[in-house]
Design an enzyme around this catalytic site. Structure first.
Site, PDB file in Angstrom:
ATOM      1  N   GLN A 130     -11.655  -3.290  94.895  1.00  0.00           N
ATOM      2  CA  GLN A 130     -13.069  -3.079  94.612  1.00  0.00           C
ATOM      3  C   GLN A 130     -13.240  -2.347  93.283  1.00  0.00           C
ATOM      4  O   GLN A 130     -12.354  -1.624  92.832  1.00  0.00           O
ATOM      5  CB  GLN A 130     -13.749  -2.339  95.751  1.00  0.00           C
ATOM      6  CG  GLN A 130     -13.348  -0.910  95.978  1.00  0.00           C
ATOM      7  CD  GLN A 130     -14.010  -0.343  97.223  1.00  0.00           C
ATOM      8  OE1 GLN A 130     -13.505  -0.491  98.331  1.00  0.00           O
ATOM      9  NE2 GLN A 130     -15.129   0.330  97.063  1.00  0.00           N
TER      10      GLN A 130
ATOM     11  N   GLN B  67      -1.917   2.355 104.230  1.00  0.00           N
ATOM     12  CA  GLN B  67      -2.414   2.016 102.891  1.00  0.00           C
ATOM     13  C   GLN B  67      -3.713   2.730 102.547  1.00  0.00           C
ATOM     14  O   GLN B  67      -3.952   3.098 101.401  1.00  0.00           O
ATOM     15  CB  GLN B  67      -2.601   0.487 102.797  1.00  0.00           C
ATOM     16  CG  GLN B  67      -2.893  -0.022 101.398  1.00  0.00           C
ATOM     17  CD  GLN B  67      -4.132  -0.879 101.355  1.00  0.00           C
ATOM     18  OE1 GLN B  67      -5.152  -0.540 101.944  1.00  0.00           O
ATOM     19  NE2 GLN B  67      -4.041  -1.998 100.656  1.00  0.00           N
TER      20      GLN B  67
ATOM     21  N   SER C  93      -4.951  -2.610  96.639  1.00  0.00           N
ATOM     22  CA  SER C  93      -5.824  -1.960  97.616  1.00  0.00           C
ATOM     23  C   SER C  93      -6.515  -3.005  98.496  1.00  0.00           C
ATOM     24  O   SER C  93      -5.856  -3.742  99.227  1.00  0.00           O
ATOM     25  CB  SER C  93      -6.833  -1.057  96.902  1.00  0.00           C
ATOM     26  OG  SER C  93      -7.526  -0.253  97.818  1.00  0.00           O
ATOM     27  N   LEU C  94      -7.834  -3.110  98.425  1.00  0.00           N
ATOM     28  CA  LEU C  94      -8.552  -4.151  99.173  1.00  0.00           C
ATOM     29  C   LEU C  94      -7.916  -5.520  98.960  1.00  0.00           C
ATOM     30  O   LEU C  94      -7.829  -6.342  99.881  1.00  0.00           O
ATOM     31  CB  LEU C  94     -10.010  -4.186  98.719  1.00  0.00           C
ATOM     32  CG  LEU C  94     -10.798  -5.444  99.099  1.00  0.00           C
ATOM     33  CD1 LEU C  94     -11.050  -5.476 100.589  1.00  0.00           C
ATOM     34  CD2 LEU C  94     -12.086  -5.520  98.313  1.00  0.00           C
TER      35      LEU C  94
ATOM     36  N   ARG D  34     -12.805  -1.834 107.822  1.00  0.00           N
ATOM     37  CA  ARG D  34     -12.138  -0.967 106.835  1.00  0.00           C
ATOM     38  C   ARG D  34     -13.172  -0.341 105.897  1.00  0.00           C
ATOM     39  O   ARG D  34     -13.144   0.863 105.623  1.00  0.00           O
ATOM     40  CB  ARG D  34     -11.118  -1.786 106.041  1.00  0.00           C
ATOM     41  CG  ARG D  34     -10.311  -0.999 104.988  1.00  0.00           C
ATOM     42  CD  ARG D  34      -9.383  -1.968 104.265  1.00  0.00           C
ATOM     43  NE  ARG D  34      -8.453  -1.322 103.355  1.00  0.00           N
ATOM     44  CZ  ARG D  34      -8.667  -1.116 102.053  1.00  0.00           C
ATOM     45  NH1 ARG D  34      -9.831  -1.474 101.521  1.00  0.00           N
ATOM     46  NH2 ARG D  34      -7.736  -0.561 101.289  1.00  0.00           N
TER      47      ARG D  34
ATOM     48  N   HIS E  22      -7.511   6.426  98.905  1.00  0.00           N
ATOM     49  CA  HIS E  22      -6.057   6.556  98.851  1.00  0.00           C
ATOM     50  C   HIS E  22      -5.603   8.013  98.744  1.00  0.00           C
ATOM     51  O   HIS E  22      -4.591   8.318  98.113  1.00  0.00           O
ATOM     52  CB  HIS E  22      -5.467   5.685  97.728  1.00  0.00           C
ATOM     53  CG  HIS E  22      -5.739   4.232  97.950  1.00  0.00           C
ATOM     54  ND1 HIS E  22      -5.114   3.510  98.950  1.00  0.00           N
ATOM     55  CD2 HIS E  22      -6.603   3.380  97.351  1.00  0.00           C
ATOM     56  CE1 HIS E  22      -5.582   2.269  98.936  1.00  0.00           C
ATOM     57  NE2 HIS E  22      -6.490   2.167  97.978  1.00  0.00           N
TER      58      HIS E  22
END
Length: 304
Positions: free
Chosen positions: A11, A245, A90-91, A115, A196
């Protein structure tokens, strides 16, 4: 013969209108948007194509970005292009999961909808992220460890660009120390949470319960996990790594370096923006990078 990798952005690259040309032109792409809508209970096409403020709010951004990525993935696959390995930032790791066969598109949409909600709810205020430019990772790690409060590395993006995350005060204090230590710049990011960081551990745990309900398929195309920057070889690893993650560092530079070491010489970025292609220029200029963001970009695939 070299190898080809599919890579999917996270994102931050979202914008109104993303993916609309694919949606308008290709039935398989419309099907993915419909699937994303059914899995999330949202008008995902409207979220992506019509002016709105939700597109930049995490709980909506994630499903919107992923819908576009999976739709474009299907368009690329229809062109007969196959990946030897895949990964996402990430995403974007969920785009890689769809490409690898580990999860069905319906399931990645279902998981990512939750999520986004859990990450949004975990730390609605009080967190921050800052990009640190021009300082080596070791120095940044040391300064984060020496700074009082919660602050750590969120993203190892590429040489000279690392993102730190955590409590607002701790991130600010670390940024001052990093500037004094020689960082070229420390740039606060406009984000809605300290992604994160261990402040998101609870969100990862909540996500774990959603993942329990999801079927994990065979790994048809190898993929590399953010948490380890290594191949996921066992189906049993998948859910644990996805749960971790959310609150762990994204080892993107190390992921790309691993692929290159294994003979990947063509990287196809699938999704909005050119963020990952930009990182590639700083990681290695010895490989070919193609970005598929617009319908006409499919023509670039003939170069492979």
């Amino acid at each position: 013969m070299g190898k080809t990798a599919f890579m999917f952005p996270g994102q931050g690259a979202q914008y109104v209108g993303m993916g609309k040309d694919f949606y308008d032109a290709l039935p398989i792409c419309r099907e993915m948007f419909t699937l994303a809508g059914e899995a999330s209970g949202l008008d995902v096409a409207g979220l992506c194509f019509e002016e709105n403020e939700k597109i930049n709010i995490t709980e909506y951004t994630q499903i919107a970005m992923l819908a576009v990525e999976v739709a474009i993935l299907k368009a690329v696959e229809e062109k007969g292009i196959k990946a030897d390995v895949t990964a996402g930032l990430s995403l974007g790791e969920y785009g890689a999961l769809a490409a690898s066969g580990v999860m069905s598109p319906a399931d990645v949409f279902k998981v990512v909808r939750q999520r986004g909600i859990y990450m949004q709810e975990a730390v609605p205020t009080g967190g921050a992220m800052t990009a640190v430019l021009g300082l080596d990772a070791e120095k940044i790690e040391t300064i984060c460890e020496e700074t009082e409060g919660i602050v750590s590395i969120a993203n190892y993006n590429c040489p000279g660009q690392i993102v730190i995350t955590g409590e607002e005060a701790a991130v600010g204090a670390a940024a001052e120390k990093l500037s004094a230590a020689g960082a070229k710049r420390c740039v606060p990011l406009k984000v809605s949470g300290p992604f994160h960081s261990k402040m998101l551990t609870g969100a990862g745990e909540r996500l774990g319960s959603v993942l329990e309900e999801v079927a994990i398929g065979e790994i048809q195309i190898p993929y590399i996990a953010n948490v380890t920057a290594d191949y996921v070889t066992e189906k049993a690893q998948v859910k644990e790594l996805l749960q971790k993650q959310v609150s762990s560092s994204v080892r993107w530079q190390q992921t790309i370096e691993r692929m290159i070491a294994d003979g990947v010489d063509t990287f196809i970025e699938i999704g909005p923006g050119k963020t990952l292609s930009g990182f590639m220029k700083k990681i290695s200029r010895d490989v070919k990078t193609i970005n598929i963001e617009k319908l006409e970009d499919l023509e670039k695939l003939s170069e492979i």
